[in-house]
Scaffold this motif. Structure first.
Motif, PDB file in Angstrom:
ATOM      1  N   THR A  22      27.098  24.249 -28.098  1.00  0.00           N
ATOM      2  CA  THR A  22      28.070  25.370 -27.403  1.00  0.00           C
ATOM      3  C   THR A  22      27.716  26.831 -27.534  1.00  0.00           C
ATOM      4  OG1 THR A  22      29.658  25.018 -29.092  1.00  0.00           O
ATOM      5  CG2 THR A  22      29.874  23.623 -27.137  1.00  0.00           C
ATOM      6  N   THR A  23      26.385  27.023 -28.208  1.00  0.00           N
ATOM      7  CA  THR A  23      26.128  28.354 -28.719  1.00  0.00           C
ATOM      8  C   THR A  23      25.018  28.856 -27.535  1.00  0.00           C
ATOM      9  OG1 THR A  23      24.474  27.211 -29.844  1.00  0.00           O
ATOM     10  CG2 THR A  23      26.285  28.348 -31.042  1.00  0.00           C
ATOM     11  N   MET A  24      25.901  29.647 -26.584  1.00  0.00           N
ATOM     12  CA  MET A  24      25.185  30.260 -25.560  1.00  0.00           C
ATOM     13  C   MET A  24      24.941  31.823 -25.624  1.00  0.00           C
ATOM     14  SD  MET A  24      23.972  28.100 -23.052  1.00  0.00           S
ATOM     15  CE  MET A  24      24.453  26.383 -22.941  1.00  0.00           C
ATOM     16  N   GLN A  25      24.147  32.236 -24.912  1.00  0.00           N
ATOM     17  CA  GLN A  25      23.777  33.595 -24.892  1.00  0.00           C
ATOM     18  C   GLN A  25      23.801  34.404 -23.666  1.00  0.00           C
ATOM     19  OE1 GLN A  25      20.174  34.739 -26.793  1.00  0.00           O
ATOM     20  NE2 GLN A  25      20.593  37.012 -26.835  1.00  0.00           N
ATOM     21  N   TRP A  26      24.198  35.363 -23.208  1.00  0.00           N
ATOM     22  CA  TRP A  26      24.071  35.773 -21.655  1.00  0.00           C
ATOM     23  C   TRP A  26      22.580  36.469 -21.575  1.00  0.00           C
ATOM     24  CZ3 TRP A  26      26.999  34.811 -17.749  1.00  0.00           C
ATOM     25  CH2 TRP A  26      28.302  34.747 -17.990  1.00  0.00           C
ATOM     26  N   ILE A  27      21.908  36.113 -20.481  1.00  0.00           N
ATOM     27  CA  ILE A  27      20.727  36.660 -20.250  1.00  0.00           C
ATOM     28  C   ILE A  27      20.774  37.152 -18.832  1.00  0.00           C
ATOM     29  CG2 ILE A  27      18.214  36.080 -20.008  1.00  0.00           C
ATOM     30  CD1 ILE A  27      18.675  35.687 -22.686  1.00  0.00           C
ATOM     31  N   GLN A  28      20.233  38.528 -18.892  1.00  0.00           N
ATOM     32  CA  GLN A  28      20.389  39.069 -17.478  1.00  0.00           C
ATOM     33  C   GLN A  28      18.971  38.848 -16.853  1.00  0.00           C
ATOM     34  OE1 GLN A  28      20.915  43.311 -17.250  1.00  0.00           O
ATOM     35  NE2 GLN A  28      20.806  43.389 -14.976  1.00  0.00           N
ATOM     36  N   LEU A  29      19.096  38.237 -15.547  1.00  0.00           N
ATOM     37  CA  LEU A  29      17.866  37.773 -14.772  1.00  0.00           C
ATOM     38  C   LEU A  29      17.320  38.914 -13.935  1.00  0.00           C
ATOM     39  CD1 LEU A  29      19.717  34.498 -14.137  1.00  0.00           C
ATOM     40  CD2 LEU A  29      17.640  34.682 -15.438  1.00  0.00           C
ATOM     41  N   MET A  30      15.951  39.123 -13.945  1.00  0.00           N
ATOM     42  CA  MET A  30      15.442  40.166 -13.085  1.00  0.00           C
ATOM     43  C   MET A  30      15.597  40.155 -11.459  1.00  0.00           C
ATOM     44  SD  MET A  30      14.305  41.909 -15.334  1.00  0.00           S
ATOM     45  CE  MET A  30      13.545  43.310 -14.409  1.00  0.00           C
ATOM     46  N   GLY A  31      15.943  38.753 -11.129  1.00  0.00           N
ATOM     47  CA  GLY A  31      16.181  38.702  -9.830  1.00  0.00           C
ATOM     48  C   GLY A  31      15.033  38.661  -8.907  1.00  0.00           C
ATOM     49  N   LYS A  32      14.102  38.229  -9.491  1.00  0.00           N
ATOM     50  CA  LYS A  32      12.588  38.032  -8.766  1.00  0.00           C
ATOM     51  C   LYS A  32      12.142  36.572  -8.749  1.00  0.00           C
ATOM     52  CE  LYS A  32      11.169  42.890  -9.534  1.00  0.00           C
ATOM     53  NZ  LYS A  32      11.661  43.181  -8.173  1.00  0.00           N
ATOM     54  N   GLY A  33      11.758  35.988  -7.580  1.00  0.00           N
ATOM     55  CA  GLY A  33      11.181  34.701  -7.710  1.00  0.00           C
ATOM     56  C   GLY A  33      10.419  34.323  -6.420  1.00  0.00           C
ATOM     57  N   LYS A  34      10.383  32.980  -6.249  1.00  0.00           N
ATOM     58  CA  LYS A  34       9.673  32.606  -4.977  1.00  0.00           C
ATOM     59  C   LYS A  34      10.618  31.559  -4.341  1.00  0.00           C
ATOM     60  CE  LYS A  34       6.756  29.151  -7.139  1.00  0.00           C
ATOM     61  NZ  LYS A  34       6.282  29.012  -8.247  1.00  0.00           N
ATOM     62  N   LEU A  35      10.448  31.402  -3.075  1.00  0.00           N
ATOM     63  CA  LEU A  35      11.011  30.409  -2.507  1.00  0.00           C
ATOM     64  C   LEU A  35      10.505  29.049  -2.381  1.00  0.00           C
ATOM     65  CD1 LEU A  35      13.147  30.168   0.055  1.00  0.00           C
ATOM     66  CD2 LEU A  35      11.648  30.299   1.603  1.00  0.00           C
ATOM     67  N   VAL A  36      11.297  28.012  -2.865  1.00  0.00           N
ATOM     68  CA  VAL A  36      10.790  26.527  -2.963  1.00  0.00           C
ATOM     69  C   VAL A  36      11.044  25.638  -1.982  1.00  0.00           C
ATOM     70  CG1 VAL A  36      10.202  26.829  -5.599  1.00  0.00           C
ATOM     71  CG2 VAL A  36      12.566  26.099  -4.698  1.00  0.00           C
ATOM     72  N   ALA A  37      12.027  26.095  -1.206  1.00  0.00           N
ATOM     73  CA  ALA A  37      12.716  25.362  -0.220  1.00  0.00           C
ATOM     74  C   ALA A  37      13.772  25.969   0.666  1.00  0.00           C
ATOM     75  CB  ALA A  37      13.477  23.989  -0.921  1.00  0.00           C
ATOM     76  N   PHE A  38      13.977  25.653   1.855  1.00  0.00           N
ATOM     77  CA  PHE A  38      15.021  26.080   2.533  1.00  0.00           C
ATOM     78  C   PHE A  38      15.315  25.587   4.005  1.00  0.00           C
ATOM     79  CE2 PHE A  38      12.524  27.292   6.616  1.00  0.00           C
ATOM     80  CZ  PHE A  38      10.978  27.092   6.108  1.00  0.00           C
ATOM     81  N   THR A  39      16.423  25.787   4.367  1.00  0.00           N
ATOM     82  CA  THR A  39      16.892  25.165   5.708  1.00  0.00           C
ATOM     83  C   THR A  39      17.554  26.183   6.524  1.00  0.00           C
ATOM     84  OG1 THR A  39      18.037  23.997   4.130  1.00  0.00           O
ATOM     85  CG2 THR A  39      18.154  23.117   6.094  1.00  0.00           C
TER      86      THR A  39
END
Ligand SMILES: [Zn+2]
Length: 138
Positions: free
Chosen positions: A45-62
């Motif tokens: 239960t020991t969590m830490q907030w991490i800010q994500l850069m918001g960059k990535g790639k598409l792996v699936a879509f509909t």
């Protein structure tokens, strides 16, 4: 980083502030987005907030032509489908989100593996304001 509870409400608050946040397990190092309070892998239960850069790639879509009532209200229908996708972030987390700025009637323009960047969709006003997570071509 101020300590907010690792809840959907906090996650949503961060989205309202144009921040995509996840929680990282301090014990086993697994990253979760949206955040988890308890690590499903090691039960820590020991969590830490991490800010994500918001960059990535598409792996699936509909392409969704018949959407939910909320989407129909926004003007999406058979003639204007919207795209729902799964994005793998550079941090390694997979997230489901709307894919914006791509013509849903031309799915051939969408490629699995294409680079994407986060887009915060702010909808509504005042107390009804809600931010939706979306991605657009990078
Ligand atoms: Zn863990």
């Amino acid at each position: 980083m101020e300590q907010r509870p690792f809840s959907d409400t906090s996650y949503q608050q961060f989205l309202n502030e144009d921040m995509l946040m996840g929680s990282k397990c301090q014990k086993c190092g697994v990253l979760y987005a949206p955040p988890r309070q308890i690590c499903p892998k090691c039960k820590a239960t020991t969590m830490q907030w991490i800010q994500l850069m918001g960059k990535g790639k598409l792996v699936a879509f509909t392409c969704i032509a018949v959407g939910t009532a909320a989407m129909i209200k926004e003007g999406y229908d058979r003639k204007r489908p919207y795209i729902s996708g799964v994005v793998e972030l550079d941090e390694g987390v997979k997230m489901a989100a709307r894919i914006e700025d791509i013509d849903g009637t031309k799915p051939e323009a969408i490629k699995v593996g294409m680079p994407l960047t986060v887009k915060f969709l702010h909808c509504g006003e005042g107390e009804n304001q809600k931010t939706f997570l979306a991605f657009k071509p990078a």
